[in-house]
Design a protein around this motif. Structure first.
Motif, PDB file in Angstrom:
ATOM      1  N   GLY A 105     -37.784 -15.931 -77.767  1.00 39.92           N
ATOM      2  CA  GLY A 105     -39.205 -15.676 -77.578  1.00 39.92           C
ATOM      3  C   GLY A 105     -40.107 -16.511 -78.451  1.00 39.92           C
ATOM      4  N   THR A 111     -42.234 -21.320 -74.517  1.00 37.88           N
ATOM      5  CA  THR A 111     -42.837 -20.187 -73.843  1.00 37.88           C
ATOM      6  C   THR A 111     -43.789 -20.672 -72.775  1.00 37.88           C
ATOM      7  N   GLU A 116     -44.837 -15.562 -72.242  1.00 38.15           N
ATOM      8  CA  GLU A 116     -43.509 -15.024 -72.005  1.00 38.15           C
ATOM      9  C   GLU A 116     -42.462 -16.104 -72.284  1.00 38.15           C
ATOM     10  N   SER A 117     -41.278 -15.671 -72.676  1.00 39.20           N
ATOM     11  CA  SER A 117     -40.218 -16.613 -73.008  1.00 39.20           C
ATOM     12  C   SER A 117     -39.790 -17.411 -71.786  1.00 39.20           C
TER      13      SER A 117
END
Length: 502
Positions: A105, A111, A116-117
């Motif tokens: 993450g 990202t 969001e990852s």
């Protein structure tokens, strides 16, 4: 013993499945958000079936960021938890999972615009193909940690202990060991082998559903275990039909339901992998408790041919010093392999670490003096050729599992000290470590390897070569050799490839 052919006669023939088919399925599922398997390896021998993947012996967030940056489908993390007590093993599993998720993450791992990852993680609890290890503790901890950090609950824990290359197969839900030599073609239920009498991880059942019930102390009843037998694994000649059949069988899994898979060949592993990929595509959240070859099949990696001696040194100039062969395992096959090596390699110097003397030392200073004397002898011998360092073959046993682990740690610490002090004084041409705990401790502490790349096997399907990419052992081939694999000649065969005096 039972004839393997007789047992297999009740099931369909294996279906040929190219590794590329699995790799393509994995690539398709990773098209939007790449996925990486994090393999928590309870000793370093899990790498023996894979090639060209990163290996970590430490697991800080920065270590994972390095591994994720290699852009490979899996990373192996050397947890060495088989040498720890249950509480320590649980703590280490949790720490690894938390740090891996944090690294995935992080901005360094990449990202998306929403924050969001850009990396999805799957978790594999790699353990012993002869069923020794912290089960169900380790998958329980991984599942609980993933749920706490991400909110994602695990539906099923897939148990695949089979290791066909080393003679461990699962048929009809029963785990077996293949015979060798005069017993070739015969199968022995694994609970009837020496491994089931392990002082720390012994067990009574070869039937995997009953093993699950035994090890979970009844939390999972045998009848609640989903068994993917060869009738399902080999359901059809069309791979997608088989994948659907496997996914359908897994569909009822919820709340970490144990799922056991029959495996006899690499094609079976690939069929299973397609089915697991389909189950996950449908939304199933799975963890894996597996033997060494599962990772290779699950990512669709081809079987790497055994490395030659020249390939082992590729990119590095071999030292003119002798090589160091370190033997810590006490299982029968290791003792036979050591005997064969010492009989054939007459030029090698043999040095024994006297375990009884070490354990009887009244002070740390006395023990340290003994180890320093041993190192001096090893270094002098390396100047003239290969050196075989082994612990005394008398295995000191106790009925107390915790005490057994304490003794194992003491012995391993001595081996590590000898290797580390030797490395800092006179680096060897190569290092071979024989035994799971031995090879783990030698890697992380004896050679101070933090990051490595597993290049491939030194024998077909078994015995991996690591290339350290940092630390004092950089450029020295490191051979991870499990205690319970190979035939009587295997240790001599690997040494012969690397040695300049054998």
């Amino acid at each position: 013993m039972t004839l393997e052919a007789d047992i297999l006669a009740a099931f369909p023939a294996e279906v040929q499945i190219p590794a590329r088919l699995v790799a393509d399925a994995v690539a398709a599922s990773s098209a939007v958000t790449p996925r990486m398997l994090v393999v928590l390896d309870d000793d370093p021998t899990g790498t023996q079936s894979v090639s060209d993947l990163p290996v970590l012996t430490s697991w800080d967030v920065e270590d994972f960021i390095w591994a994720f940056g290699q852009a490979k489908p899996a990373v192996y993390v050397l947890t060495n938890t088989r040498s720890l007590d249950p509480a320590e093993a649980a703590e280490r599993n949790e720490e690894v999972v938390r740090n891996a998720l944090a690294a995935a993450g992080s901005s360094a791992a990449g990202t998306g615009s929403t924050g969001e990852s850009n990396l999805r993680l799957g978790f594999v609890s790699r353990s012993d193909s002869t069923l020794r290890g912290h089960y169900p503790l380790e998958p329980d901890v991984i599942a609980a940690t993933v749920a706490e950090v991400t909110g994602e609950k695990t539906d099923g824990v897939v148990l695949v202990p089979a290791f066909p290359d080393a003679g461990r197969v699962t048929i009809g839900g029963v785990h077996y060991m293949r015979g060798t030599g005069e017993d070739a073609g015969k199968l022995t239920p694994v609970a009837e082998t020496e491994f089931a009498r392990d002082a720390s991880f012994g067990f009574a059942n070869s039937d995997m559903a009953k093993y699950v019930e035994e090890k979970s102390q009844g939390r999972f009843a045998a009848e609640s275990v989903i068994v993917l037998d060869l009738n399902i694994i080999r359901a059809a000649t069309d791979p997608q039909t088989t994948a659907n059949a496997i996914a359908d069988a897994i569909a009822p899994a919820t709340d970490s339901t144990p799922i056991v898979a029959d495996i006899v060949t690499e094609n079976d592993l690939r069929a299973l992998s397609l089915g697991l990929e389909e189950a996950e595509r449908r939304g199933k959240k799975l963890l894996y408790r597996v033997g060494p070859p599962f990772g290779r099949a699950r990512i669709g990696q081809e079987i790497r041919k055994e490395l030659s001696g020249a390939e082992a040194y590729a990119g590095n100039t071999p030292s003119l010093a002798g090589g160091l062969i370190v033997v810590g395992s006490h299982v029968g096959v290791t003792t036979r392999q050591l005997k064969a090596l010492t009989e054939q390699h007459s030029a090698a110097r043999i040095i024994e670490i006297d375990v009884e003397k070490l354990l009887a030392a009244e002070t740390e200073t006395a023990a340290d003096d003994y180890l320093n004397q041993t190192v001096s002898t090893v270094v002098d011998a390396l100047r003239g050729g290969d050196v075989i360092v082994h612990t005394s073959r008398l295995l000191i046993k106790t009925d107390n599992p915790a005490e057994s682990l304490r003794i194992a740690r003491t012995v391993s610490a001595a081996v590590v000290a000898v290797v580390n002090r030797t490395l800092k004084t006179f680096p060897p041409r190569f290092v071979i470590a024989k035994g799971g705990i031995t090879s783990s401790d030698v890697a992380a502490h004896g050679l101070e390897i933090r990051h490595a790349i597993v290049r491939g096997p030194m024998l077909p399907g078994i015995v991996s070569l690591w290339e350290p990419v940092d630390g004092p052992a950089k450029g020295i081939p490191y051979i991870v050799f499990a205690g319970n694999v190979g035939d009587d000649q295997s240790l001599a065969d690997v040494t012969r490839k690397l040695s300049n005096t054998f």
